[in-house]
Design an enzyme around this catalytic site. Structure first.
Site, short mmCIF file in Angstrom:
data_model
loop_
_atom_site.label_atom_id
_atom_site.label_comp_id
_atom_site.label_asym_id
_atom_site.label_seq_id
_atom_site.Cartn_x
_atom_site.Cartn_y
_atom_site.Cartn_z
N GLY A 63 -5.16 -3.42 -1.49
CA GLY A 63 -4.64 -4.10 -2.68
C GLY A 63 -5.68 -4.84 -3.48
O GLY A 63 -5.34 -5.66 -4.34
N LYS A 67 5.68 -0.29 0.61
CA LYS A 67 5.77 -1.72 0.95
C LYS A 67 7.10 -2.27 0.43
O LYS A 67 8.09 -1.54 0.46
CB LYS A 67 4.54 -2.47 0.42
N GLU A 87 -0.63 -6.02 7.18
CA GLU A 87 0.29 -7.04 6.63
C GLU A 87 1.26 -7.52 7.70
O GLU A 87 1.66 -8.68 7.72
CB GLU A 87 1.02 -6.47 5.40
N HIS A 144 0.51 -2.25 10.79
CA HIS A 144 -0.09 -2.45 9.47
C HIS A 144 -0.67 -3.86 9.39
O HIS A 144 -0.08 -4.80 9.93
CB HIS A 144 0.95 -2.22 8.37
N SER A 194 -6.79 0.83 -1.38
CA SER A 194 -7.11 1.07 -2.80
C SER A 194 -7.43 2.53 -3.11
O SER A 194 -8.34 2.82 -3.90
CB SER A 194 -8.24 0.15 -3.25
N GLU A 207 -7.66 1.19 7.86
CA GLU A 207 -7.40 0.44 6.63
C GLU A 207 -8.16 -0.88 6.68
O GLU A 207 -7.66 -1.88 7.22
CB GLU A 207 -5.90 0.14 6.51
N ASN A 221 3.03 4.45 1.14
CA ASN A 221 3.61 3.22 1.69
C ASN A 221 4.06 2.35 0.51
O ASN A 221 3.24 1.71 -0.14
CB ASN A 221 2.56 2.49 2.54
P1 13P Z 1 -3.28 -0.22 -1.42
O1 13P Z 1 -3.38 1.27 -1.65
O2 13P Z 1 -2.36 -0.89 -2.39
O3 13P Z 1 -4.62 -0.85 -1.31
O4 13P Z 1 -2.57 -0.41 0.00
C1 13P Z 1 -3.08 0.24 1.10
C2 13P Z 1 -2.13 0.08 2.22
O5 13P Z 1 -1.97 -1.00 2.75
C3 13P Z 1 -1.37 1.26 2.63
O6 13P Z 1 -0.70 1.03 3.82
#
Ligand code: 13P
Length: 306
Positions: A177, A14, A101, A99, A266, A171, A12
Protein backbone atom coordinates in the site's frame (compact mmCIF):
# COMPACT_ATOMS: atom_id res chain seq x y z
CA UNK A 1 11.79 -21.01 -21.84
CA UNK A 2 8.29 -21.50 -20.42
CA UNK A 3 7.80 -20.62 -16.77
CA UNK A 4 8.34 -23.75 -14.67
CA UNK A 5 5.17 -23.40 -12.57
CA UNK A 6 1.58 -22.30 -13.25
CA UNK A 7 1.29 -18.67 -12.24
CA UNK A 8 -1.23 -17.43 -9.68
CA UNK A 9 -2.64 -13.93 -9.77
CA UNK A 10 -4.80 -13.17 -6.76
CA UNK A 11 -6.94 -10.10 -5.99
CA UNK A 12 -7.02 -9.28 -2.29
CA UNK A 13 -9.84 -6.78 -1.98
CA UNK A 14 -9.18 -6.31 1.73
CA UNK A 15 -12.08 -4.34 3.28
CA UNK A 16 -13.28 -2.84 0.02
CA UNK A 17 -16.16 -3.27 -2.43
CA UNK A 18 -19.60 -4.49 -1.50
CA UNK A 19 -21.65 -7.48 -2.55
CA UNK A 20 -23.54 -5.44 -5.17
CA UNK A 21 -20.23 -4.50 -6.80
CA UNK A 22 -19.23 -8.12 -7.39
CA UNK A 23 -21.30 -8.70 -10.53
CA UNK A 24 -20.11 -5.69 -12.57
CA UNK A 25 -16.55 -6.38 -11.43
CA UNK A 26 -16.65 -10.00 -12.57
CA UNK A 27 -18.34 -9.15 -15.86
CA UNK A 28 -15.49 -6.79 -16.71
CA UNK A 29 -12.77 -9.11 -15.45
CA UNK A 30 -14.09 -12.09 -17.40
CA UNK A 31 -14.50 -10.03 -20.55
CA UNK A 32 -11.01 -8.57 -20.29
CA UNK A 33 -9.37 -11.92 -19.62
CA UNK A 34 -11.33 -14.11 -22.01
CA UNK A 35 -8.25 -14.77 -24.17
CA UNK A 36 -6.07 -15.62 -21.19
CA UNK A 37 -5.26 -19.23 -20.45
CA UNK A 38 -2.99 -21.10 -18.11
CA UNK A 39 -3.15 -18.71 -15.16
CA UNK A 40 -4.79 -19.38 -11.79
CA UNK A 41 -6.89 -16.27 -11.24
CA UNK A 42 -8.13 -15.95 -7.66
CA UNK A 43 -10.65 -13.47 -6.30
CA UNK A 44 -10.37 -12.84 -2.56
CA UNK A 45 -13.25 -10.55 -1.53
CA UNK A 46 -14.55 -9.75 1.94
CA UNK A 47 -16.78 -12.32 3.68
CA UNK A 48 -19.98 -10.50 2.79
CA UNK A 49 -19.18 -10.61 -0.93
CA UNK A 50 -18.26 -14.29 -0.98
CA UNK A 51 -21.82 -15.68 -1.41
CA UNK A 52 -22.45 -13.47 -4.45
CA UNK A 53 -19.06 -14.27 -5.98
CA UNK A 54 -19.61 -17.94 -5.28
CA UNK A 55 -22.96 -17.92 -7.05
CA UNK A 56 -21.54 -16.10 -10.08
CA UNK A 57 -18.40 -18.21 -10.33
CA UNK A 58 -20.11 -21.57 -9.87
CA UNK A 59 -19.97 -22.31 -13.57
CA UNK A 60 -16.87 -20.27 -14.31
CA UNK A 61 -13.80 -22.26 -13.38
CA UNK A 62 -11.62 -19.53 -14.85
CA UNK A 63 -11.73 -17.54 -11.60
CA UNK A 64 -11.39 -19.27 -8.24
CA UNK A 65 -12.60 -17.95 -4.95
CA UNK A 66 -10.53 -17.21 -1.89
CA UNK A 67 -11.08 -15.84 1.62
CA UNK A 68 -9.02 -13.32 3.54
CA UNK A 69 -9.32 -14.87 6.97
CA UNK A 70 -10.92 -17.68 8.99
CA UNK A 71 -10.94 -19.01 12.52
CA UNK A 72 -8.32 -21.39 13.85
CA UNK A 73 -11.22 -23.17 15.61
CA UNK A 74 -13.39 -25.69 13.84
CA UNK A 75 -16.66 -24.58 15.44
CA UNK A 76 -18.24 -23.43 18.68
CA UNK A 77 -18.81 -20.35 20.82
CA UNK A 78 -16.60 -17.89 18.94
CA UNK A 79 -18.85 -14.91 18.27
CA UNK A 80 -18.02 -13.09 15.06
CA UNK A 81 -15.70 -15.76 13.70
CA UNK A 82 -16.02 -17.71 10.44
CA UNK A 83 -14.86 -21.30 10.19
CA UNK A 84 -12.99 -22.98 7.38
CA UNK A 85 -15.90 -25.38 6.91
CA UNK A 86 -18.35 -22.49 6.42
CA UNK A 87 -16.12 -21.18 3.66
CA UNK A 88 -15.75 -24.53 1.97
CA UNK A 89 -19.51 -24.70 1.86
CA UNK A 90 -19.43 -21.57 -0.32
CA UNK A 91 -16.88 -23.12 -2.70
CA UNK A 92 -13.99 -21.09 -1.37
CA UNK A 93 -10.81 -22.93 -2.33
CA UNK A 94 -7.95 -20.55 -1.55
CA UNK A 95 -7.36 -18.92 1.79
CA UNK A 96 -4.96 -16.24 3.00
CA UNK A 97 -3.00 -17.11 6.11
CA UNK A 98 -0.83 -14.69 8.04
CA UNK A 99 -1.32 -11.53 6.01
CA UNK A 100 0.81 -8.80 7.58
CA UNK A 101 -2.31 -6.74 8.30
CA UNK A 102 -3.67 -9.63 10.36
CA UNK A 103 -0.32 -9.99 12.09
CA UNK A 104 0.18 -6.29 12.79
CA UNK A 105 -3.35 -5.02 13.38
CA UNK A 106 -5.05 -8.10 14.83
CA UNK A 107 -2.28 -9.67 16.83
CA UNK A 108 -1.86 -12.88 14.83
CA UNK A 109 1.29 -14.49 16.08
CA UNK A 110 3.48 -16.96 14.21
CA UNK A 111 1.88 -19.67 16.33
CA UNK A 112 -1.66 -18.69 15.31
CA UNK A 113 -0.53 -18.54 11.69
CA UNK A 114 0.86 -22.03 12.07
CA UNK A 115 -2.38 -23.36 13.58
CA UNK A 116 -4.43 -21.76 10.83
CA UNK A 117 -2.21 -23.27 8.17
CA UNK A 118 -2.87 -26.72 9.58
CA UNK A 119 -6.62 -26.03 9.72
CA UNK A 120 -6.52 -24.80 6.12
CA UNK A 121 -4.87 -27.98 4.90
CA UNK A 122 -7.10 -30.19 7.00
CA UNK A 123 -10.07 -28.60 5.26
CA UNK A 124 -8.44 -29.07 1.86
CA UNK A 125 -7.91 -25.42 1.05
CA UNK A 126 -4.98 -24.17 -0.91
CA UNK A 127 -3.48 -21.71 1.57
CA UNK A 128 -1.59 -18.61 0.56
CA UNK A 129 0.85 -18.11 3.42
CA UNK A 130 2.04 -14.50 3.66
CA UNK A 131 5.46 -13.62 5.01
CA UNK A 132 7.57 -10.49 4.88
CA UNK A 133 9.81 -8.13 6.77
CA UNK A 134 9.25 -4.54 7.91
CA UNK A 135 11.39 -1.66 6.71
CA UNK A 136 13.26 -1.54 10.04
CA UNK A 137 14.04 -5.24 9.78
CA UNK A 138 15.30 -4.83 6.22
CA UNK A 139 17.44 -1.82 7.16
CA UNK A 140 18.91 -3.81 10.03
CA UNK A 141 19.91 -6.55 7.56
CA UNK A 142 17.47 -9.01 9.12
CA UNK A 143 15.05 -9.56 6.25
CA UNK A 144 16.08 -13.18 5.57
CA UNK A 145 16.21 -14.02 9.25
CA UNK A 146 12.65 -12.73 9.67
CA UNK A 147 11.41 -14.83 6.75
CA UNK A 148 13.21 -17.88 8.04
CA UNK A 149 11.62 -17.52 11.48
CA UNK A 150 8.14 -16.92 10.08
CA UNK A 151 8.41 -19.89 7.75
CA UNK A 152 9.91 -22.30 10.27
CA UNK A 153 7.10 -21.73 12.76
CA UNK A 154 4.33 -21.63 10.16
CA UNK A 155 5.41 -24.74 8.27
CA UNK A 156 6.17 -26.96 11.23
CA UNK A 157 4.08 -30.18 11.35
CA UNK A 158 3.09 -29.91 7.72
CA UNK A 159 3.36 -33.04 5.67
CA UNK A 160 5.73 -32.64 2.77
CA UNK A 161 2.79 -32.99 0.42
CA UNK A 162 0.90 -30.16 2.10
CA UNK A 163 4.06 -28.11 2.02
CA UNK A 164 4.27 -28.50 -1.74
CA UNK A 165 0.63 -27.46 -2.01
CA UNK A 166 1.08 -24.26 0.02
CA UNK A 167 1.50 -21.04 -1.93
CA UNK A 168 3.91 -18.69 -0.21
CA UNK A 169 3.42 -14.95 -0.76
CA UNK A 170 6.44 -12.81 -0.09
CA UNK A 171 4.95 -9.46 0.89
CA UNK A 172 7.49 -7.03 2.31
CA UNK A 173 5.52 -4.87 4.73
CA UNK A 174 7.25 -1.73 3.45
CA UNK A 175 5.89 -2.34 -0.04
CA UNK A 176 2.24 -2.90 0.93
CA UNK A 177 0.00 0.00 0.00
CA UNK A 178 2.97 2.35 -0.23
CA UNK A 179 3.51 2.47 -3.97
CA UNK A 180 7.08 1.49 -3.19
CA UNK A 181 7.31 -1.93 -4.79
CA UNK A 182 10.29 -4.22 -4.34
CA UNK A 183 12.58 -4.27 -7.33
CA UNK A 184 12.59 -7.46 -9.37
CA UNK A 185 16.08 -8.14 -8.01
CA UNK A 186 14.96 -7.72 -4.39
CA UNK A 187 11.88 -9.91 -4.84
CA UNK A 188 13.78 -12.56 -6.82
CA UNK A 189 16.51 -12.71 -4.20
CA UNK A 190 13.99 -13.34 -1.43
CA UNK A 191 12.06 -15.90 -3.49
CA UNK A 192 15.26 -17.72 -4.24
CA UNK A 193 16.09 -17.71 -0.55
CA UNK A 194 12.65 -19.14 0.32
CA UNK A 195 12.92 -21.88 -2.30
CA UNK A 196 16.35 -22.90 -1.04
CA UNK A 197 14.94 -22.97 2.46
CA UNK A 198 12.06 -25.21 1.37
CA UNK A 199 14.56 -27.54 -0.26
CA UNK A 200 16.56 -27.62 2.91
CA UNK A 201 13.52 -28.16 5.12
CA UNK A 202 12.37 -31.14 3.14
CA UNK A 203 15.74 -32.78 2.66
CA UNK A 204 17.74 -32.31 5.83
CA UNK A 205 15.98 -34.72 8.09
CA UNK A 206 16.32 -38.41 8.56
CA UNK A 207 14.34 -40.68 6.34
CA UNK A 208 11.75 -41.07 8.99
CA UNK A 209 8.56 -42.87 8.09
CA UNK A 210 9.12 -43.23 4.40
CA UNK A 211 9.04 -46.81 3.30
CA UNK A 212 11.50 -47.68 0.60
CA UNK A 213 9.86 -47.55 -2.79
CA UNK A 214 6.62 -46.21 -1.30
CA UNK A 215 4.70 -44.79 -4.22
CA UNK A 216 1.53 -43.61 -2.50
CA UNK A 217 -0.26 -40.58 -3.90
CA UNK A 218 1.33 -37.19 -3.85
CA UNK A 219 5.00 -36.65 -3.88
CA UNK A 220 6.08 -40.27 -3.86
CA UNK A 221 4.78 -40.96 -0.39
CA UNK A 222 6.71 -38.06 1.08
CA UNK A 223 3.56 -36.81 2.81
CA UNK A 224 4.35 -39.01 5.75
CA UNK A 225 7.31 -36.95 6.80
CA UNK A 226 6.29 -33.82 8.65
CA UNK A 227 8.33 -30.66 8.38
CA UNK A 228 8.55 -30.57 12.16
CA UNK A 229 10.31 -33.91 12.10
CA UNK A 230 12.67 -32.57 9.52
CA UNK A 231 13.33 -29.47 11.60
CA UNK A 232 13.87 -31.43 14.74
CA UNK A 233 15.98 -34.00 12.98
CA UNK A 234 14.12 -36.51 15.09
CA UNK A 235 14.49 -40.16 14.41
CA UNK A 236 11.39 -42.27 14.10
CA UNK A 237 13.28 -45.44 14.69
CA UNK A 238 12.47 -46.78 11.26
CA UNK A 239 15.55 -48.20 9.64
CA UNK A 240 15.81 -47.21 6.00
CA UNK A 241 17.87 -48.73 3.26
CA UNK A 242 20.45 -46.36 1.82
CA UNK A 243 18.58 -46.23 -1.50
CA UNK A 244 15.80 -44.25 0.21
CA UNK A 245 18.19 -41.43 1.05
CA UNK A 246 18.72 -40.86 -2.64
CA UNK A 247 14.97 -41.02 -3.20
CA UNK A 248 14.32 -38.52 -0.47
CA UNK A 249 16.85 -36.08 -1.86
CA UNK A 250 14.98 -36.30 -5.13
CA UNK A 251 11.66 -35.66 -3.41
CA UNK A 252 12.93 -32.58 -1.63
CA UNK A 253 13.99 -31.16 -4.98
CA UNK A 254 10.52 -31.98 -6.31
CA UNK A 255 8.87 -30.09 -3.45
CA UNK A 256 11.10 -27.05 -3.94
CA UNK A 257 10.51 -27.16 -7.69
CA UNK A 258 6.74 -27.45 -7.27
CA UNK A 259 5.95 -24.92 -4.56
CA UNK A 260 4.68 -21.60 -5.88
CA UNK A 261 6.15 -18.37 -4.52
CA UNK A 262 4.28 -15.21 -5.35
CA UNK A 263 5.04 -11.54 -4.71
CA UNK A 264 2.79 -8.90 -3.15
CA UNK A 265 3.32 -5.21 -2.44
CA UNK A 266 2.23 -2.35 -4.73
CA UNK A 267 1.92 -4.55 -7.81
CA UNK A 268 0.37 -2.54 -10.65
CA UNK A 269 -0.11 -3.00 -14.40
CA UNK A 270 2.99 -0.83 -14.81
CA UNK A 271 5.39 -3.04 -12.85
CA UNK A 272 3.75 -6.49 -13.13
CA UNK A 273 5.39 -7.57 -16.37
CA UNK A 274 8.89 -6.87 -15.14
CA UNK A 275 8.31 -8.71 -11.84
CA UNK A 276 6.55 -11.68 -13.42
CA UNK A 277 9.31 -12.21 -15.95
CA UNK A 278 11.56 -13.44 -13.17
CA UNK A 279 11.81 -17.26 -13.12
CA UNK A 280 11.69 -17.06 -9.31
CA UNK A 281 8.34 -15.23 -9.16
CA UNK A 282 5.29 -17.43 -9.76
CA UNK A 283 2.59 -14.83 -9.51
CA UNK A 284 1.27 -11.85 -7.60
CA UNK A 285 -0.97 -11.03 -4.67
CA UNK A 286 -2.52 -7.71 -5.59
CA UNK A 287 -4.21 -5.29 -3.19
CA UNK A 288 -5.04 -1.75 -4.30
CA UNK A 289 -4.71 -2.35 -8.06
CA UNK A 290 -7.09 -5.31 -7.88
CA UNK A 291 -10.03 -3.06 -6.97
CA UNK A 292 -10.28 -1.97 -10.59
CA UNK A 293 -11.16 -5.00 -12.73
CA UNK A 294 -9.41 -3.55 -15.75
CA UNK A 295 -6.19 -2.94 -13.88
CA UNK A 296 -6.37 -6.42 -12.37
CA UNK A 297 -7.02 -7.91 -15.80
CA UNK A 298 -3.92 -6.12 -17.10
CA UNK A 299 -1.86 -7.83 -14.41
CA UNK A 300 -3.38 -11.20 -15.32
CA UNK A 301 -2.51 -10.58 -18.97
CA UNK A 302 1.02 -9.56 -18.00
CA UNK A 303 1.39 -12.90 -16.21
CA UNK A 304 0.23 -14.75 -19.31
CA UNK A 305 2.76 -13.05 -21.55
CA UNK A 306 5.72 -12.58 -19.20
P1 13P B 1 -1.08 -3.48 -2.28
O1 13P B 1 -1.07 -4.12 -3.65
O2 13P B 1 -2.20 -2.51 -2.11
O3 13P B 1 0.26 -2.95 -1.93
O4 13P B 1 -1.40 -4.64 -1.23
C1 13P B 1 -0.64 -5.79 -1.25
C2 13P B 1 -1.26 -6.78 -0.36
O5 13P B 1 -1.26 -6.62 0.85
C3 13P B 1 -1.92 -7.93 -0.98
O6 13P B 1 -2.26 -8.88 -0.03
Amino acid sequence: MPHPRKKVIAANWKMNLTSSEVKPYLETLLLETQQVEGIDIVLIPSFTSIPKASELLEKTPKVRLGAQNFSAHDKGAFTGEVSARMLRDLFVRYILVGHSERRQLFGETDQIVHEKLLVAHRNEFRPILCVGETLEERKAGKAKQVLENQLKVALADLSVEDLADTIIAYEPVWAIGTGCTATTEQASEMHHFIREMIKDLSSKGPLSKLAAGDERQGIDGAQQLSVQEVLNGASTGVTQPIASAVEFGKRSKEVAAKIRLIYGGSVTPANACELLKSPDIDGALVGGASLDPRAFAEIVKAAATA
